[in-house]
Design an enzyme around this catalytic site. Structure first.
Site, PDB file in Angstrom:
ATOM      1  N   TYR A  91     -25.261 -75.108 -25.908  1.00  0.00           N
ATOM      2  CA  TYR A  91     -26.103 -75.548 -27.006  1.00  0.00           C
ATOM      3  C   TYR A  91     -25.361 -75.403 -28.279  1.00  0.00           C
ATOM      4  O   TYR A  91     -26.051 -75.284 -29.345  1.00  0.00           O
ATOM      5  CB  TYR A  91     -27.291 -74.805 -26.979  1.00  0.00           C
ATOM      6  CG  TYR A  91     -28.272 -75.108 -25.654  1.00  0.00           C
ATOM      7  CD1 TYR A  91     -29.111 -76.144 -25.427  1.00  0.00           C
ATOM      8  CD2 TYR A  91     -28.367 -74.193 -24.549  1.00  0.00           C
ATOM      9  CE1 TYR A  91     -29.808 -76.494 -24.373  1.00  0.00           C
ATOM     10  CE2 TYR A  91     -29.031 -74.603 -23.431  1.00  0.00           C
ATOM     11  CZ  TYR A  91     -29.480 -75.588 -23.156  1.00  0.00           C
ATOM     12  OH  TYR A  91     -30.437 -75.870 -22.143  1.00  0.00           O
ATOM     13  N   ASP A 150     -30.354 -67.640 -16.584  1.00  0.00           N
ATOM     14  CA  ASP A 150     -28.919 -67.601 -16.005  1.00  0.00           C
ATOM     15  C   ASP A 150     -28.161 -68.163 -17.136  1.00  0.00           C
ATOM     16  O   ASP A 150     -28.614 -69.092 -17.616  1.00  0.00           O
ATOM     17  CB  ASP A 150     -28.673 -68.343 -14.828  1.00  0.00           C
ATOM     18  CG  ASP A 150     -29.297 -69.510 -14.793  1.00  0.00           C
ATOM     19  OD1 ASP A 150     -29.857 -69.834 -13.591  1.00  0.00           O
ATOM     20  OD2 ASP A 150     -30.139 -70.136 -15.515  1.00  0.00           O
ATOM     21  N   HIS A 387     -20.509 -78.023 -19.528  1.00  0.00           N
ATOM     22  CA  HIS A 387     -21.350 -79.153 -19.658  1.00  0.00           C
ATOM     23  C   HIS A 387     -22.375 -78.634 -20.833  1.00  0.00           C
ATOM     24  O   HIS A 387     -22.283 -77.718 -21.312  1.00  0.00           O
ATOM     25  CB  HIS A 387     -22.259 -78.851 -18.422  1.00  0.00           C
ATOM     26  CG  HIS A 387     -23.014 -77.858 -18.259  1.00  0.00           C
ATOM     27  ND1 HIS A 387     -22.327 -76.696 -17.534  1.00  0.00           N
ATOM     28  CD2 HIS A 387     -24.069 -77.117 -18.611  1.00  0.00           C
ATOM     29  CE1 HIS A 387     -23.413 -75.637 -17.584  1.00  0.00           C
ATOM     30  NE2 HIS A 387     -24.349 -75.911 -18.297  1.00  0.00           N
ATOM     31  N   TYR A 472     -36.747 -80.192 -24.998  1.00  0.00           N
ATOM     32  CA  TYR A 472     -37.226 -78.806 -25.563  1.00  0.00           C
ATOM     33  C   TYR A 472     -36.183 -78.171 -26.134  1.00  0.00           C
ATOM     34  O   TYR A 472     -36.459 -77.040 -26.950  1.00  0.00           O
ATOM     35  CB  TYR A 472     -37.838 -78.058 -24.400  1.00  0.00           C
ATOM     36  CG  TYR A 472     -36.613 -77.042 -23.503  1.00  0.00           C
ATOM     37  CD1 TYR A 472     -35.685 -77.574 -22.641  1.00  0.00           C
ATOM     38  CD2 TYR A 472     -36.654 -75.595 -23.871  1.00  0.00           C
ATOM     39  CE1 TYR A 472     -34.783 -76.587 -21.999  1.00  0.00           C
ATOM     40  CE2 TYR A 472     -35.570 -74.926 -23.378  1.00  0.00           C
ATOM     41  CZ  TYR A 472     -34.844 -75.062 -22.473  1.00  0.00           C
ATOM     42  OH  TYR A 472     -33.804 -74.585 -21.791  1.00  0.00           O
ATOM     43  N   ARG A 473     -34.915 -78.404 -26.200  1.00  0.00           N
ATOM     44  CA  ARG A 473     -33.748 -77.607 -26.874  1.00  0.00           C
ATOM     45  C   ARG A 473     -32.519 -78.419 -26.526  1.00  0.00           C
ATOM     46  O   ARG A 473     -32.305 -79.063 -25.796  1.00  0.00           O
ATOM     47  CB  ARG A 473     -33.732 -76.530 -25.883  1.00  0.00           C
ATOM     48  CG  ARG A 473     -32.536 -75.368 -26.186  1.00  0.00           C
ATOM     49  CD  ARG A 473     -32.708 -74.338 -25.242  1.00  0.00           C
ATOM     50  NE  ARG A 473     -31.698 -73.169 -25.517  1.00  0.00           N
ATOM     51  CZ  ARG A 473     -31.526 -72.333 -24.737  1.00  0.00           C
ATOM     52  NH1 ARG A 473     -32.177 -72.145 -23.525  1.00  0.00           N
ATOM     53  NH2 ARG A 473     -30.580 -71.202 -25.006  1.00  0.00           N
TER      54      ARG A 473
END
Ligand code: ADP
Length: 530
Positions: A91, A150, A387, A472-473
């Site tokens: 992110y 995780d 990823h 959501y993010r």
């Protein structure tokens, strides 16, 4: 040395000097070597000019030093980017969204202030990682569980503010937050909920305090710097068991998800699991490989019946007193059996807590048992860089599961993934009442591929929004794109966010662009870019 945008070289050196006197020389980092450590190792803009790189980092040790840093940043209009432990990989990691921002690194504020095993909560500072909190609890033999995501090297504060998810009944991390301390951009220190009472006795027991419930506006935002947070913990459960529900036909998905939603929303199942098709995870023989490519539903059902593979399955995790969870599993079986002919069940793992060393050694991933781990990194592809997640929230219905699989199947093809289309992507129950898809987009050591993947990602944002699904993010690269889709009434939500931003942070020093919220001075340029 790179200056933050809009800050002259002389102002920036003066600001760095002042940062040094506020936090100590050793805790202002501006060498290339040090700055490199704050870059996003998994940036989809890898090795492109647009990759956001910080200009420096500053690491305060306490609230007073945070206040001092914000004061200096305001004076010189230096943009900051706050991180707790900076492990928000996939992110953006510890890198800012706006290149040239100074990372406000809170890792030195790493005290566990309290763990209460009678009312089951913790009060922590930002630099406390899940591993730290777990260790603290173990060393004192307290009978409470944390709920790690995780992987477990992030922090309860960073992960909860990002509204991350875990696996136990405390899986919705922001929902488990109870009381915060926040330093506002102007240096004011606010305590939320009962913490606003100077004599507070229930700061970590009652969330709402009095008046507007403001905690939410500090999550996924750039409205303040969170310096303390209360987090609810799970009393160590007596036992755990999991049971798998397996159904034979394609259309059994519909009643299966309906019963699943009933069990979740009734509180009978309270933890994270996934709905998937074992047909797509079974090691394929030649026939299955061909069927996965272009078989009809009937052919796949026939194959599944012959090979005794369920078409769909879901595992149900239960935590609680042994007798209660056995009864919950029995009840779940009754519910599924009543509406799905041919449904089958398999009893899975069953434990009593605490786990013995022997049991622990055999468990591949300990996260569902409140023990942080880095096991999740084993999913990394051997020849890729990493990823990033594409994570839309979808309805908890069989129809939505199928539709999202169709959309993802197309993406899989577009990405040119080897091995043919994979029609079955699991959906997860990280949050109550809805499913979340998590499609892992590859990050490559290849500028062209990343560019193409970004296009696919952006198309997917639009296609999802057209279907009523929102993420959501997301990674910093796509925050403005996604905020653009939350556009009801001419972007009323974004306009509200901007009004709050302008009121709380008029100089725009905190986390420019975070979740599509730009300070006034940068708004026009960034809107054009989006
Ligand atoms: P983690 O500690 O889980 O690794 P990060 O430190 O990477 O998480 O933080 C994730 C994101 O959450 C950051 O990019 C930032 O936007 C926000 N954030 C983290 N900590 C704070 C904080 N203490 N105050 C305000 N925002 C924060």
């Amino acid at each position: 040395m790179r200056n933050p945008p809009g800050v002259s070289a002389s102002d920036f050196s003066a600001a760095l000097k002042e940062f040094e006197s506020a936090v100590g020389r050793d805790f202002v980092f501006s060498s290339e070597e040090d700055i490199d450590l704050y870059r996003d190792a998994y940036s989809p803009l890898w090795h492109e000019d647009a990759e956001p790189v910080p200009s420096a980092a500053v690491a305060p040790e306490n609230v007073e030093q945070v206040q001092a840093v914000l004061k200096i940043a305001n004076r010189y209009k230096v943009p900051l980017w706050t991180i707790s432990t900076g492990r928000n990989l996939g992110y953006g990691g510890s890198a800012p969204l706006l290149s040239g921002s100074v990372v406000l690194d809170l890792k030195r504020m790493n005290r566990v202030l309290e763990v209460n095993d009678k009312n089951h909560y913790a009060l922590v500072e930002p630099g406390v990682s899940y591993f730290d909190l777990y260790r603290y609890i173990q060393e004192r033999d307290l009978k409470v569980w944390i709920d790690p995501p995780d992987p477990g090297w992030g922090s309860p504060i960073g992960n909860s503010l990002e509204r991350g998810g875990g696996y136990t009944p405390m899986r919705d991390h922001f929902a488990s937050v109870c009381g915060m301390e926040i330093v506002l951009a102007n240096g004011d220190v606010v305590r939320t909920g009962m913490g606003a009472l100077p004599t507070a006795k229930t700061w970590q027991q009652y969330k709402y305090g009095f008046g507007p419930y403001v905690d939410g506006i500090f999550s996924q935002s750039n409205f303040g710097v969170v310096t303390k947070m209360g987090v609810w913990l799970l009393p160590q459960p007596e036992a755990y068991l999991s049971g798998t529900v397996m159904v034979p036909k394609h259309d059994d998905l519909f009643p299966m998800v309906e019963v699943f939603a009933y069990l979740m929303n009734s509180g009978i199942v309270q933890a994270t699991t996934l709905v998937s098709s074992p047909l797509w995870f079974a090691p394929p023989d030649a026939e299955l490989t061909a069927l996965r490519g272009n078989g009809t539903t009937q052919q796949l059902e026939d194959y599944a019946a012959r090979k005794n593979i369920p078409y769909w399955s879901v595992s149900l995790p239960f935590y609680g007193p042994a007798k209660v969870i056995a009864a919950q599993w029995a009840h779940a079986k009754q519910r599924f059996s009543a509406v799905i002919p041919g449904v089958a069940f398999r009893d899975g793992a069953s434990y009593r807590f605490p786990l013995s060393a022997d049991q622990l050694a055999k468990i591949v991933d300990t996260v569902p048992f409140g023990i942080p781990s880095l096991q999740t990194f084993s999913i990394m592809r051997p020849n890729g860089l990493g990823h990033l997640g594409f994570s839309p929230i979808i309805p908890m219905t069989g129809e939505a599961v199928l539709e999202s699989q169709r959309v993802f199947e197309q993406v899989y093809r577009d990405l040119g993934s080897p091995g043919g289309p994979a029609a079955a992507f699991p959906v997860f129950s990280f949050f109550p009442r809805s499913f979340v898809n998590i499609y892992l987009f590859p990050i490559e050591h290849d500028v062209e591929k990343n560019r193409k993947n970004r296009e696919i990602y952006r198309r997917l944002i639009k296609e999802s929004a057209a279907r009523g699904w929102g993420e959501y993010r997301t990674h910093t690269t796509f925050m403005s794109d996604i905020m653009d889709t939350y556009s009801f009434n001419n972007h009323a939500l974004r306009r509200l966010n901007e009004t709050v931003k302008d009121a709380l942070d008029p100089n725009g020093i905190l986390a420019a662009g975070k979740n599509g919220i730009w300070p006034k001075s940068l708004r026009k340029t960034e809107m054009k870019k989006a």
